[in-house]
Design an enzyme around this catalytic site. Sequence first.
Site, PDB file in Angstrom:
ATOM      1  N   LYS A   1      28.784  48.741  40.407  1.00 44.60           N
ATOM      2  CA  LYS A   1      29.987  49.583  40.402  1.00 44.60           C
ATOM      3  C   LYS A   1      29.579  51.044  40.294  1.00 44.60           C
ATOM      4  O   LYS A   1      28.657  51.402  39.573  1.00 44.60           O
ATOM      5  CB  LYS A   1      30.905  49.206  39.230  1.00 44.60           C
ATOM      6  CG  LYS A   1      31.562  47.849  39.377  1.00 44.60           C
ATOM      7  CD  LYS A   1      32.622  47.598  38.323  1.00 44.60           C
ATOM      8  CE  LYS A   1      33.933  48.237  38.699  1.00 44.60           C
ATOM      9  NZ  LYS A   1      35.046  47.845  37.814  1.00 44.60           N
TER      10      LYS A   1
ATOM     11  N   GLU B   1      46.367  37.760  31.328  1.00 46.79           N
ATOM     12  CA  GLU B   1      47.520  38.200  30.549  1.00 46.79           C
ATOM     13  C   GLU B   1      48.274  37.035  29.914  1.00 46.79           C
ATOM     14  O   GLU B   1      48.794  37.158  28.796  1.00 46.79           O
ATOM     15  CB  GLU B   1      48.467  39.014  31.438  1.00 46.79           C
ATOM     16  CG  GLU B   1      47.899  40.349  31.889  1.00 46.79           C
ATOM     17  CD  GLU B   1      46.999  40.244  33.107  1.00 46.79           C
ATOM     18  OE1 GLU B   1      46.427  41.275  33.501  1.00 46.79           O
ATOM     19  OE2 GLU B   1      46.862  39.133  33.668  1.00 46.79           O
TER      20      GLU B   1
ATOM     21  N   ARG C   1      53.098  38.971  34.219  1.00 44.60           N
ATOM     22  CA  ARG C   1      52.384  37.710  34.368  1.00 44.60           C
ATOM     23  C   ARG C   1      52.525  36.817  33.134  1.00 44.60           C
ATOM     24  O   ARG C   1      52.308  35.619  33.208  1.00 44.60           O
ATOM     25  CB  ARG C   1      50.901  37.987  34.619  1.00 44.60           C
ATOM     26  CG  ARG C   1      50.649  38.762  35.885  1.00 44.60           C
ATOM     27  CD  ARG C   1      49.184  39.053  36.091  1.00 44.60           C
ATOM     28  NE  ARG C   1      48.857  38.925  37.493  1.00 44.60           N
ATOM     29  CZ  ARG C   1      47.655  38.641  37.967  1.00 44.60           C
ATOM     30  NH1 ARG C   1      46.656  38.446  37.134  1.00 44.60           N
ATOM     31  NH2 ARG C   1      47.441  38.530  39.253  1.00 44.60           N
TER      32      ARG C   1
END
Length: 617
Positions: free
Chosen positions: A282, A368, A396
């Site tokens: 990343k 979540e 969610r």
Amino acid sequence: MFLSDDINHDKLSAMTVPQLKQLCKELRGCILHTTIKNGGHLSSNLGVVELTVALHSVFDVNGGDKILWDVGHQSYAHKLLTGRYSRFDTLRRKGGVSGFQRPEESSADAFVSGHSSTSVSAAYGISEAMRLRGENGAVAAVVGDGALTGGMVYEALNNAGKTASNLTLVLNDNAMSISKNKGALARYLAHIRSTKKYYRAKENVKTALSAVPLLGKPLEEFITDAKRLLKQTLYNSSNMFENLGFTYIGPVNGHNLEDLIEALSVAKYVNRPCIVHVFTQKGKGFKPAEENPGKYHAISKGGAAVEYNSDELFAPRTYSEAFGQELVRIGKKDKRVCAITAAMKYAVGLNYFKDFFPARFYDAGIAEQHSVTFAAGLSAGGMLPVFAVYSTFLQRGFDQIIHDCAIENTHITLAVDRAGFVGEDGETHQGIFDVPMLRSIPNTTIFSPASFDELRICLDRAIYDTEGIAAVRYPKGSEFSEIPERFKGSLAPVCDFYYSGKNSAVLAVTYGRASLNCAEACEKSGADLLRLVKINPLPDEIVGIAKKYDRVVFFEEGSKNGGVGENLAVELMGAECNTSVEIVAVNGGFVPAATVEEQFEMYGLSVGKMTERLNKK
């Protein structure tokens, strides 16, 4: 210069490796420059540049192939390679290029993708539809290792491995190892198994054995079993993906173009469900993001300017930081307080709590639903859990909030970040549905502070002065930069509401970030002001105040359907009064990307629009 609007699969597949490397350099420069200027997701996009170039070299989105991204915020290079280079400077602006995949924007975007862990299900469905319709083409979906913390991925993997479609899942592994391959021989075999020659040889042997009378089939089965035993010995464990029905290819260096193109070509060639496991870094190519990819996951306008030798400065302190620092203060006094995040500790400000109380900090990953029920379990065990989550991702956990919290009146605190308009992130991320969602659930209290000081009051009340579910919702970004002296009284921190009655026939009602605009509109129009802080259930006094007026105009930064304004209107109907109620809010549809100021203007919440509405006869 290779980057242009007319670059496509044919041109990419004809380029030499040095030319592709130069293209990758141009892509990184464009992404970095544009993201710093407009804001957006930086680390993840810098990390998948070579992978994106390799994907478009192998898969032809203009020739029937499909490429999906999980999450779509890592699709910037994909957009630049699919005809949007000349418009890329409009990234995340009103009417401009979206920060996520958006089919309405381009046929190259196969599926909307603002939330994580969804691409495998979508890719499987698209590939099956193509097969059933007799269409040629292959489907590839890029899934980050972080998405594998979301349970929906495993539901999809459990089904997709059985498909007869040409489906390739690219596991973009930039943080953790999924398969712990050990030793030089294992690495060598992984490389061999990522080449077309390996699969062609396998098919030739299988065909030859099948042609041998009597001994052909038993010999083929013996070789298959021996190969499986050797592979398990070398890899120290069976491969989860192959057990689910996928051909596993990799691991592959996600920044080596030659290896990537070969591995992806193999996946497309075998014409069955494949996993291509790639390792990427990343923030690749931008040292600050490489060293701290979490910090540079998403930046605001000018957010990386110091490192980029620009004169622009970092954004001011945010609500997320104010929340995180206040939770540390509470946590110091009370060892029962715990903090939960769904893989977003920096974004929601919980990095402070982690530093002070690592034993009471939980990063659940992109999960979540689990986070809500886990919080309920902590509460049942005598703790005081606080789950900090974006409004759009809280959606969610709707079932878990009802089933695991509300029914038992379990006490948890939801710190609902990015509530209301979030600006440039577009339709998938606007926080306009948390109020209707939470209001519909029994045993739920909702606070909507209008300043950092009020946030502190509300968080303390949510944790200690409520039962059941308590939500404190606050917007993206900073508080009011400067409050004129004449409005400081109406915006002074309060517990439930602020009311300023001046015998007007019109009452303006609002809450949260819209409060300053509403106060100014009331000054210009002569209307009275009622500013709510506790928005559910409504304080007992509110109906009594509102029914004294001829007109009540409710300004709400959120959905009209199921919002607080509708609640007040219903309450007034039950009070049998003659007060008319008008609600200014998002009345259906989804909020497109634009600046927050533009969104306030679009939905009637700017000072000018509010004043005009209050003056309306």
